[in-house]
Enzyme design. Structure first.
Site, mmCIF file in Angstrom:
data_model
loop_
_atom_site.group_PDB
_atom_site.id
_atom_site.type_symbol
_atom_site.label_atom_id
_atom_site.label_comp_id
_atom_site.label_asym_id
_atom_site.label_seq_id
_atom_site.Cartn_x
_atom_site.Cartn_y
_atom_site.Cartn_z
ATOM 1 N N CYS A 155 7.479 -3.771 -3.258
ATOM 2 C CA CYS A 155 8.585 -3.999 -4.183
ATOM 3 C C CYS A 155 8.698 -2.816 -5.143
ATOM 4 O O CYS A 155 7.695 -2.403 -5.747
ATOM 5 C CB CYS A 155 8.336 -5.285 -4.960
ATOM 6 N N CYS B 2 7.820 -4.418 -8.985
ATOM 7 C CA CYS B 2 6.514 -4.936 -9.419
ATOM 8 C C CYS B 2 5.358 -4.416 -8.568
ATOM 9 O O CYS B 2 4.195 -4.625 -8.909
ATOM 10 C CB CYS B 2 6.518 -6.463 -9.417
ATOM 11 N N CYS C 276 10.542 -10.224 -2.414
ATOM 12 C CA CYS C 276 9.267 -10.083 -3.117
ATOM 13 C C CYS C 276 8.909 -11.459 -3.668
ATOM 14 O O CYS C 276 9.720 -12.086 -4.361
ATOM 15 C CB CYS C 276 9.375 -9.067 -4.246
ATOM 16 N N CYS D 175 8.391 -11.329 -7.811
ATOM 17 C CA CYS D 175 9.515 -11.185 -8.735
ATOM 18 C C CYS D 175 10.788 -11.593 -7.998
ATOM 19 O O CYS D 175 10.728 -12.098 -6.884
ATOM 20 C CB CYS D 175 9.610 -9.762 -9.302
ATOM 21 N N ASP E 213 8.252 21.640 10.529
ATOM 22 C CA ASP E 213 7.152 20.735 10.847
ATOM 23 C C ASP E 213 7.638 19.694 11.849
ATOM 24 O O ASP E 213 8.487 18.864 11.532
ATOM 25 C CB ASP E 213 6.677 20.060 9.557
#
Length: 469
Positions: A214, A217, A236, A239, A367
């Site tokens: 999240c 939180c 989540c 929260c 890369d």
């Protein structure tokens, strides 16, 4: 009207003309680069010229498709549109788009500017041009040597959004938590689009998913369903952060070789969409374009009709015909996009040859370790679908090695660094279809070879390939 502005526009238009004469595409970035050197505040001159509004599209995968879909819808409604359709999405490409449509004096007659903007260039472009709508489609890892970590990209986009006028509206992908979070973090008025999460749409590719925690939180996000990568139905439990209910949602989705069908709804009305390109990622692109058009007051029926006649730009699921064979050209640039392309291969109904061209120029990303995050292992689950894999480009050997480690038999892997010979090998094989997957700097030369050898099935504008999309 400054002399410097006029000189910049004249020089840029001359470069465009020379580029066409030399057969080097349409000149999608160089004219703007030259113009900005002559007149650094050039974009500020164009900011208020669109009569109605400017819309910007940013994010990782699907910017060009979404941008072109929206531009096509607005033109179908009868509006004049300025757009950087080629995918040239740095500040130089945006400048080129305006200059191409302007008079020698730098005057543009248009109703809308629809601008695809690279997520790393978003801050620089919005310094000069303030959009009414910002469409943010998704965030995935892409070219770490250029963008840095994904959190950095998101923070930079958020910071730029916060510098826009309070009247700006965000159009956000409800199914991507990395995008949906921006509504709360920015405080701007936001509208959401998404796909109704049902189990039958859940992908079977083992993605490297980005949004595990999240953003508010730090607790682990829980998913009921993954649609692809981190897109899905999330929440989540610590929260109140969760997938928001979309303002425009797609349901009853079916996707296959012939395209994608869905119903789009706004809780009151439903519109059937028959999209001529396949894949969930293209449905999301169409949803983003439809939602933007809907908010601009375009009739939904017009928006659907525009999407149903969409023609892919170069490399965006572009179709060719070689004898009786269907040939599909696809641009791949990061793990999520590559995984979506591989999922598309599995929908094929006949045995196919697959050509994969990997370059490592600056525009591709130096890369190439990202290839090890792609789920090539999925190809070994249905080996009967694949006759040969032809690896080409500057890193052909690396690509062949990755396929070998994925479990593909070395007996069906060929290495041919030369694009022309690789294309000929793929086209003249014994299989019934050919898929060609290429990185940025391989796309344009491979497309030119294909266009000489095979018939283009859906004629798209002959755009050049930008340095970055």
């Amino acid at each position: 009207m400054s002399l410097r502005l006029i000189l910049a526009v004249l020089a840029a238009k001359l470069v465009m003309h020379i580029s066409r004469l030399l057969g080097k595409g349409r000149g999608s970035s160089l004219p703007g680069m030259l113009a900005l050197r002559i007149c650094p505040d050039l974009l500020g001159h164009f900011e208020n010229q669109p009569r109605t509004a400017t819309i910007m599209v940013t994010g990782t995968n699907g910017k060009t498709t979404t941008n072109n879909m929206l531009a096509g819808i607005l033109e179908r409604e009868g509006y004049q549109v300025v757009a950087n359709r080629e995918g040239a999405n740095l500040i130089t490409g945006v400048a080129t788009a305006f200059i191409r449509s302007s008079s020698i004096l730098g005057r543009v007659r248009c109703d809308y500017a629809v601008l695809e903007v690279d997520e790393a260039a978003f801050t620089g472009v919005t310094k000069w041009i303030k959009p009414r709508l910002v469409v943010i489609i998704n965030f995935f890892r892409d070219q770490l040597d250029r963008y840095g970590e994904l959190d950095t990209t998101i923070k930079n986009v958020l910071a730029a959004v916060k510098q826009l006028p309070d009247s700006t509206v965000l159009i956000l992908n409800a199914d991507d938590p990395l995008v949906a979070r921006l509504a709360r973090e920015s405080g701007y008025h936001s509208k959401f689009y998404g796909v109704r999460p049902v189990q039958e749409l859940s992908g079977n590719v083992a993605y490297s998913r980005e949004a595990k925690f999240c953003p508010f939180c730090g607790h682990a996000l829980e998913y009921n369903i993954y649609l692809y990568s981190q897109l899905g139905d999330y929440k989540c439990t610590q929260c109140d952060f969760a997938r928001p209910q979309p303002d425009i949602e797609a349901e009853s989705v079916t996707t296959g070789v012939g395209g994608t069908t869905a119903f789009l709804n706004d809780d009151k009305n439903k519109w059937q969409l028959n999209l001529p390109v396949r894949g969930m990622h293209n449905l999301y692109n169409a949803l983003a374009a439809f939602t933007a058009a809907y908010l601009l007051g375009v009739k939904p029926e017009t928006a659907v009709a525009g999407l149903e006649t969409y023609t892919p730009a170069t490399g965006r699921m572009e179709s060719f015909r070689y004898g009786s064979k269907q040939v599909v050209l696809v641009l791949v640039k990061n793990p999520t996009g590559f995984n979506q392309a591989l999922s598309g291969l599995l929908t094929g109904e006949v045995e196919q040859d697959v050509m994969i061209a990997i370059n490592d120029n600056a525009a591709d990303g130096r890369d190439i370790s990202w290839l090890w995050d792609v789920d090539f292992e999925i190809l070994t689950r249905t080996p009967e679908k694949f006759k040969r894999f032809i690896c080409s480009g500057q890193r052909a050997e690396d690509m062949a090695l990755r396929l070998k480690y994925a479990g593909v038999s070395p007996t069906i892997i060929e290495i041919e660094n030369d694009f022309s010979r690789a294309v000929d090998s793929a086209l003249n094989g014994e299989s019934g279809a050919v898929s060609v997957l290429v990185t940025y700097t391989a796309l344009w030369p491979v497309e030119k070879i294909l266009s000489r050898r095979a018939e283009r099935m859906k004629q798209s504008v002959d755009y050049s390939v930008p340095s970055v999309s």
